[in-house]
Design an enzyme around this catalytic site. Structure first.
Site, mmCIF file in Angstrom:
data_model
loop_
_atom_site.group_PDB
_atom_site.id
_atom_site.type_symbol
_atom_site.label_atom_id
_atom_site.label_comp_id
_atom_site.label_asym_id
_atom_site.label_seq_id
_atom_site.Cartn_x
_atom_site.Cartn_y
_atom_site.Cartn_z
ATOM 1 N N GLU A 95 0.828 -1.362 -0.005
ATOM 2 C CA GLU A 95 -0.019 0.023 -0.041
ATOM 3 C C GLU A 95 0.754 1.116 0.022
ATOM 4 O O GLU A 95 2.125 1.214 -0.129
ATOM 5 C CB GLU A 95 -0.719 -0.141 1.371
ATOM 6 C CG GLU A 95 -2.118 -0.908 1.381
ATOM 7 C CD GLU A 95 -3.327 -0.310 0.802
ATOM 8 O OE1 GLU A 95 -3.281 0.958 0.241
ATOM 9 O OE2 GLU A 95 -4.411 -0.636 1.024
ATOM 10 N N ASN B 265 -10.239 4.750 1.726
ATOM 11 C CA ASN B 265 -9.195 4.751 1.014
ATOM 12 C C ASN B 265 -8.773 5.948 0.174
ATOM 13 O O ASN B 265 -9.849 6.468 -0.187
ATOM 14 C CB ASN B 265 -9.171 3.526 0.335
ATOM 15 C CG ASN B 265 -8.490 2.421 1.033
ATOM 16 O OD1 ASN B 265 -7.086 2.588 1.193
ATOM 17 N ND2 ASN B 265 -9.103 1.080 1.316
ATOM 18 N N ASP C 144 -9.707 0.847 -4.139
ATOM 19 C CA ASP C 144 -8.679 0.867 -2.944
ATOM 20 C C ASP C 144 -7.954 2.133 -3.287
ATOM 21 O O ASP C 144 -8.246 3.285 -3.206
ATOM 22 C CB ASP C 144 -7.970 -0.383 -2.922
ATOM 23 C CG ASP C 144 -7.298 -0.817 -1.540
ATOM 24 O OD1 ASP C 144 -6.684 0.314 -0.946
ATOM 25 O OD2 ASP C 144 -7.378 -2.007 -0.939
#
Length: 291
Positions: free
Chosen positions: A18, A151, A201
């Site tokens: 991420e 997100n 996301d």
């Protein structure tokens, strides 16, 4: 080298790749649940190098302006400074007193030096997530509440438009941001995804004000026009793309972090760092101002 198809960048497989950023000529990212801050080269495939390892989840970082090697981080249950040397310095505790176990998730700096960080319940409880804003010299402010897993956010070049995803709900909303104060208003639906498409996301905005979105569970990243219509889709060999950024020498290399967490058994590319070149460059990384 020109990458016309998604290319595996190294042999490592991440639990949850991420928070990708292109900073000072290299790619920076986190392995979120493992608390690892990593970097790698962007011109050709190369191993990951570990910069930091925390004993709490590390959601994302932003480089601190005028402080080389220093990062502002969404980590554990709050925000901390990761100095170039020495132990992390706590800045703000945000969710330690939440009614159920909660951690920080994605985060980013905007073009005015403010740091925006989301929280989520480990159980992904609807309403258990919040987007916070931290401005220099001010206390953290909850900006958007009642989410499940925030997100992003992702900002346009002017810093006056913010995109924010609520991943389990399949929703991306757009907000207007007051450049002077950071206040947000005018929340409007931008994209709504069906369960079969995957869940939004990590996100980033490119130089043409188009929004790139990683589709968790959808094996793809998509580029959306400013009116919310689909411009293009890049299919991936990994099921769970989680974080993205545009980097490389000309900011046209789309890097994609993926996740192996929850995949039993994991596929051979789940958790891989991927890269593919695209026609439109990204925006330079934004730095957080010292707090």
């Amino acid at each position: 080298m020109e990458l016309t198809e998604p290319t595996v960048w190294n042999a490592e497989r991440l639990e949850l790749g991420e928070g990708l950023r292109w900073v000072d000529g290299r790619l920076v990212l986190v392995d979120l649940l493992a608390g690892r801050l990593l970097e790698t080269d962007g011109d050709r495939p190369a191993p990951l190098r570990e910069l930091r390892r925390l004993d709490v989840p590390l959601g994302a970082v932003a480089p601190v302006a005028d402080q080389p090697g220093e990062w502002l981080a969404a980590a554990g249950t709050g925000i901390a400074v990761l100095p170039a040397a020495g132990d992390p310095r706590p800045v703000a505790e945000l969710v330690a007193d939440a009614p159920e176990p909660t951690r920080m998730n994605d985060a980013v700096a905007d073009g005015h030096g403010r740091f925006w960080a989301g929280s989520m319940a480990y159980a992904q409880t609807p309403g258990g997530g919040t987007l916070f804003r931290l401005a220099p010299g001010a206390a953290p402010v909850p900006v958007v509440t009642g989410m499940a897993i925030p997100n992003g956010p992702a900002f346009d070049a002017a810093g006056t438009t913010m995109y924010l995803a609520d991943t389990p709900r399949g929703e991306i909303d757009r907000f207007t941001v007051d450049a002077a104060t950071g206040d947000v208003h005018g929340r409007t639906p931008f994209v709504r995804l069906s369960p079969g498409e995957g869940s939004p996301d990590g996100m980033t905005v490119d130089a043409a004000d188009h929004l790139w979105v990683a589709l968790w569970g959808g094996s793809a990243v998509r580029r959306y026009r400013p009116d919310g219509t689909l411009d293009r889709e890049v299919r991936l060999p990994a099921v769970q793309p989680a974080g993205i950024c545009l980097g490389g020498a000309d900011l046209r290399r789309l890097f994609i972090g993926t996740a192996s967490v929850g995949r039993t058994p994991a596929g051979p590319m789940d958790g891989a760092l991927l890269a593919v070149d695209v026609p439109v460059p990204g925006l330079p990384v934004s730095h957080a101002h010292a707090v």
